[in-house]
Enzyme design. Structure first.
Site, PDB file in Angstrom:
ATOM      1  N   SER A  82       7.414   1.795  -1.679  1.00  0.00           N
ATOM      2  CA  SER A  82       6.415   1.536  -2.709  1.00  0.00           C
ATOM      3  C   SER A  82       6.197   0.049  -2.942  1.00  0.00           C
ATOM      4  O   SER A  82       7.115  -0.759  -2.962  1.00  0.00           O
ATOM      5  CB  SER A  82       6.819   2.163  -4.028  1.00  0.00           C
ATOM      6  OG  SER A  82       5.938   1.717  -5.028  1.00  0.00           O
ATOM      7  N   ARG A  87      -3.067  -6.015  -1.096  1.00  0.00           N
ATOM      8  CA  ARG A  87      -2.494  -5.474   0.128  1.00  0.00           C
ATOM      9  C   ARG A  87      -3.043  -6.085   1.406  1.00  0.00           C
ATOM     10  O   ARG A  87      -2.292  -6.400   2.323  1.00  0.00           O
ATOM     11  CB  ARG A  87      -2.779  -3.981   0.173  1.00  0.00           C
ATOM     12  CG  ARG A  87      -2.012  -3.290  -0.893  1.00  0.00           C
ATOM     13  CD  ARG A  87      -2.286  -1.837  -0.864  1.00  0.00           C
ATOM     14  NE  ARG A  87      -1.425  -1.227  -1.864  1.00  0.00           N
ATOM     15  CZ  ARG A  87      -1.463   0.033  -2.221  1.00  0.00           C
ATOM     16  NH1 ARG A  87      -2.337   0.834  -1.647  1.00  0.00           N
ATOM     17  NH2 ARG A  87      -0.651   0.498  -3.121  1.00  0.00           N
TER      18      ARG A  87
END
Ligand SMILES: Cc1cc2nc3c(=O)[nH]c(=O)nc-3n(C[C@H](O)[C@H](O)[C@H](O)COP(=O)(O)OP(=O)(O)OC[C@H]3O[C@@H](n4cnc5c(N)ncnc54)[C@H](O)[C@@H]3O)c2cc1C
Ligand code: FES
Lengths: 257, 640
Positions: free
Chosen positions: B284, B330
């Site tokens: 995660s 990201r």
């Protein structure tokens, strides 16, 4: 690493099954058990053989799809899901038996795959809070202490794989059912339907043909989510409590298919 | 065809309310006579089916999984965003809206994103009411944390199992509706075509995966909630079964496929260890809150990471992006990792890895605090790699994870085919060219609980009701099509397993259509993929029969669709002559190596039409939907 596999083969639900011997060679110790089977299958396809059917999806221990009984243990030796079992966990050169999760309420599909819809029907019997979609109260209007949250979460993490059922000499689904009852009956949201839930879920367990708990404790020993047997104690208490309260005139009852 | 998103008029904040005020209703007594098919039981599908069932419609819900609870959504770990401002930071709809638009590199539709931010708060209330045990503070109030790409703490979570708990909430609501008799779940059923009657979606053809029976199912409309297509890359963080078939069959029936090249490569995954590897495991992103990412400055470093002194460590995210540091979005974090590895600074056996180090925070907050937040993730990492992150930094590398592209939908989530809706990751969604962490769960549930139930109802109310008939020639024809593809696969005489061919396609895609794309590479990739497509039907072998549970057959059919989709992904990447979000073209970068957008030409959604006569005879045709920005000023995304 090299292994001899004794794999359960069965063409369909009603066909007879048998063990078949397969050899796998040059297996990387870092490969997972399912990756070892993938490689075997790839090889079988290339050579014109019949692949071994098995179920898996997330391959990280959360979806509950994978379900092999390895050397007699549901999921394998390490109390983690089959997909998280690695070849380094086995002795080089050993013989490994591979079977499906076995239980009367889990009819065979093919080879190592079984049908676990019975568990869905237990949830249908009451494993929910009857809210429909729409405006809901502010979540902070019903505080939950971290202690309660911990108890709830430790049970709510059940992945519904059915290893508990496969491990139980009585074929009971009480760890599974107890986990859901522990999750919902401890929360403020779960209170209104508390008794009905416990009663109907237990009735449905019986309807499906699951056995009863006699405290072997095998279920908790194989549970990949480490759900404790205390959820069964909770289930028993909640069931007793519910039988003291008045039954509804029209209890919901599901029919097993 | 011009693409009309049918966005309601008026100020953005009131658009959705106005739409709701004006939309048509089906009376409660008439609802049971309407059938709706929902393909998929992930967060989007389960929440939509449960909500439509609760409204009183009859719903047929489909999943290829053995139980609806096993949909890939179950694997989401980190959390779900909502503009609740429980952390008292002045967070609001406007801010979540802006973060999402900016995070998506200004390639999403303003009106949709605003609505998403608006309904985000209802999701948390809804889930809590269902008994989803969100983490709590000591006083019993809901806890929040921050996630990549934003400066507020608006992410709600249930330990490291947020997707699981949210999905179980939706699944239980679905099972409740099953018990009420409103929903029928067809598990282990795979949709293999959508059936159009006079151009309108009226049903599907599905294969019963246990018996192999081909079934016709009719309905008044069809909702596709079949998830994303990251598995086009072969190795990804998606579940083994995740596939694009439902969306692709819809595409072949005339639904446009939008922005296929927008794919997200997630920075924190466990690196690949060998050829046999079947999937990659995500760690995660929440770990980036307390972990620092670095590589040794010396490419020939031999020491164990713990022994490398501070000044010889290159904290490349902190150095390049001081404001966001390890929490950079990201796409940026992934590309940065790729760049340092390309420069030879990578670590691990394959030299394609970087360290994610908790040493400093363990020292600062104590081991207990870190354990409290991440214990299950640390255990999972140790289980897979054999190393404990308490003793040794984790090793991570980017992996394909999420697809922003998908079926084109209008404001009502309807595709270009009338009566065919797409929700969740299956649509081209609200994330533009890059999705922020914890926003997929939000979007899937916003679509499923709060948007589709209304837009589907509106659609049903505005249609003249026609009887359902699976004997109609459209069903007969669609069924024949499905049968002939299955026959073709069963009779293929090759020697390769679908996996082996998939691995080939995936390698091409990752190399040429992954984190860095160039014109030359994409042209090559298209060539290679076409060549694989041509030989696929001769090369593949499917064992067993079509009248039984046959995972090889399922795989082969899905792969055939992935091969076609991969080609389209490359086509789209080639046509988009700019860099934005997850789409980075080597020809379009700024001087310091950041993405260079070309807003004048590419502030558009590109929706692709499948050639009517098939891919051998025709080519995909692009249609652009211009993006209009009234609320935000297009800016260069900067996280420095
Ligand atoms: C490892 C991982 C972690 C993630 N963590 C987060 C996170 O922390 N926060 C966040 O916001 N997002 C996260 N995401 C993204 C998020 O989980 C997904 O985008 C989201 O769950 C997708 O939901 P969905 O309902 O659209 O599809 P899915 O959950 O993928 O469901 C698809 C459904 O469609 C069915 N289906 C598909 N094809 C067919 C067919 N042909 N016929 C019949 N049924 C079919 C399947 O059986 C399944 O039920 C994560 C993703 C991954 C991979
Ligand atoms: S495949 Fe999901 S738990 Fe094993």
């Amino acid at each position: 690493m090299n292994f001899q596999l004794e794999i359960w083969r069965q063409d369909s639900r009603d066909a007879p099954g048998h063990f078949e011997t397969k050899h796998v060679e040059d297996v990387d110790p870092e490969a997972s058990f399912l990756e070892m089977l993938d490689t075997l299958n790839e090889d079988l396809v290339a050579k014109g053989g019949r692949t071994v059917a098995f179920d898996s999806d997330c391959r990280e221990g959360i979806c509950g799809t994978c379900a092999l009984t390895i050397n007699g243990m549901p999921h394998g030796p390490n109390q983690v899901t089959t997909c998280q079992t690695y070849m380094r966990d086995f002795e080089d050169g050993s013989t490994i038996t591979v079977e499906p999760f076995r239980n009367n309420a889990f009819p065979a599909v093919r080879d190592l795959a079984v049908d676990r819809s019975a568990l869905d029907r237990i949830i249908q019997a009451g494993g929910y809070v009857s809210v429909t979609t729409g405006p809901q109260p502010d979540p902070n209007s019903q505080p939950v202490t971290p202690e309660v949250h911990q108890t709830v979460m430790d049970a709510a993490i059940c992945i519904g794989c059915g290893a508990c059922v496969a491990a139980c000499p009585n074929g009971a689904a009480m760890l599974f059912t107890g986990a859901k009852v522990t999750h919902l009956n401890n929360l403020p949201q779960g209170q209104p339907e508390r008794d009905e839930r416990s009663r109907n879920m237990v009735l449905q367990m019986d309807e499906e043909g699951f056995g009863g708990c006699t405290n072997y404790g095998e279920c908790a020993r194989v549970c990949p989510q480490d759900i404790g047997i205390d959820v069964i104690g909770m289930l028993n208490r909640e069931y007793r409590r519910s039988s003291r309260t008045k039954k509804k005139t029209h209890p919901k009852k599901m029919v097993a298919q | 065809m011009t693409l009309d998103a049918r966005i309601p008029e008026g100020p953005i904040a009131g658009k959705w309310r106005r739409w709701l005020d004006d939309h048509k209703l089906v009376g409660p007594r008439n609802r049971p006579s309407h059938r709706v098919i929902v393909v998929g039981t992930g967060l989007a599908g389960a929440s939509a089916a449960a909500s439509l069932g609760a409204q009183g419609f009859k719903v047929d819900s489909f999943c290829f999984h053995d139980s609806p609870r096993r949909a890939h959504s179950i694997a989401a770990q980190g959390g779900i965003n909502a503009a609740k401002d429980f952390a008292n930071e002045g967070d609001a709809v406007q801010r979540l809206f802006y973060d999402t638009i900016k995070g998506g590199d200004f390639r999403s539709r303003e009106a949709n994103v605003w609505r998403l931010a608006q309904v985000s708060t209802n999701i948390i209330d809804q889930a809590t009411a269902q008994g989803v045990p969100f983490n709590r503070e000591y006083g019993g109030q809901l806890a929040t944390r921050s996630f990549g790409g934003v400066l507020v703490k608006r992410t709600f979570y249930t330990r490291g199992q947020t997707g699981q708990q949210l999905l179980l909430g939706a699944y239980q609501a679905l099972q409740h509706q099953v018990a009420e008799g409103n929903v029928t779940v067809h598990n282990r059923h795979e949709m293999l075509d959508v059936v159009l009657v006079d151009g309108v979606a009226r049903g599907i053809i599905a294969r019963n995966l246990i018996t192999g029976a081909i079934e016709r199912h009719a309905a008044d409309c069809v909702v596709i909630a079949s998830g994303g297509y990251s598995n086009a890359f072969y190795l990804s963080t998606n579940a083994m079964g995740s596939n694009a078939t439902a969306a692709w069959k819809a595409t072949k029936k005339g639904a446009y496929f939008a922005n296929p090249c927008y794919t997200q490569i997630h920075p924190t995954c466990i690196p690949q260890s060998g050829e046999y590897q079947s999937k990659l495991t995500l760690m995660s992103e929440s770990l980036r809150n307390d972990g620092r990412i670095w590589v040794p400055r010396d490419p020939d470093e031999q020491r164990e990471p713990q022994d490398i002194p501070e000044e010889e460590r290159y904290y490349f995210l902190e150095e390049r992006y001081p404001a966001f540091g390890n929490l950079a979005p990201r796409d940026i974090a992934s590309r940065a990792a790729k760049v340092v590895c390309d420069d030879g600074l990578g670590v691990g056996g394959t030299k394609r890895g970087v360290y994610l180090d908790f040493r400093d925070e363990i020292e600062r907050q104590g081991r207990d605090a870190i354990e409290g937040k991440y214990l299950n993730l640390f255990q999972m990492y140790e289980r897979i790699t054999g190393d404990s992150p308490f003793e040794k930094p984790m090793m991570i590398y980017p992996a394909p994870h999420y697809t922003m592209g998908g079926l084109w939908v209008d404001y009502e989530l309807q595709t270009t085919v009338q009566g065919l809706f797409a929700i969740g990751e299956a649509n081209f969604s609200d994330h533009g060219a890059n999705r922020l962490g914890a926003s997929a769960l939000m979007q899937a549930l916003a679509d499923g609980y709060f948007i589709a139930p209304h837009t589907v109802m509106h659609y049903l109310a505005t249609q003249r009701k026609k009887p359902l008939d699976t004997e109609h020639e459209a069903f007969v024809e669609a069924e024949q099509g499905v049968r002939s593809q299955i026959d073709r696969l069963m009779s293929a005489q090759g020697t390769k397993s679908p996996q082996a061919i998939h691995r080939e396609v995936g390698a091409i895609m990752l190399d040429k259509c992954g984190m860095l794309r160039t014109r030359e590479g994409l042209l090559e990739a298209i060539e290679q993929i076409r060549e694989i497509r041509a030989r696929f039907w001769d090369e593949v072998r499917v064992d067993g029969s079509a009248e039984e549970f046959n995972p090889t057959l399922e795989y082969a059919g899905r792969l055939a669709d992935f091969i076609e989709l991969s080609e389209l992904m490359c086509e789209d990447a080639l046509r988009r002559e700019e860099s934005c979000g997850g789409h980075f073209r080597g020809e379009h970068e700024t001087e310091d190596g950041e993405a260079l957008r070309h807003d004048d030409e590419f502030a558009v959604v590109t929706a692709w039409q499948y050639p009517e006569d098939g891919l051998d005879a025709g080519a995909f045709e692009p249609h652009d939907e211009p993006l209009v920005f009234n609320e935000v000023k297009l800016a260069t995304r900067s996280y420095k």
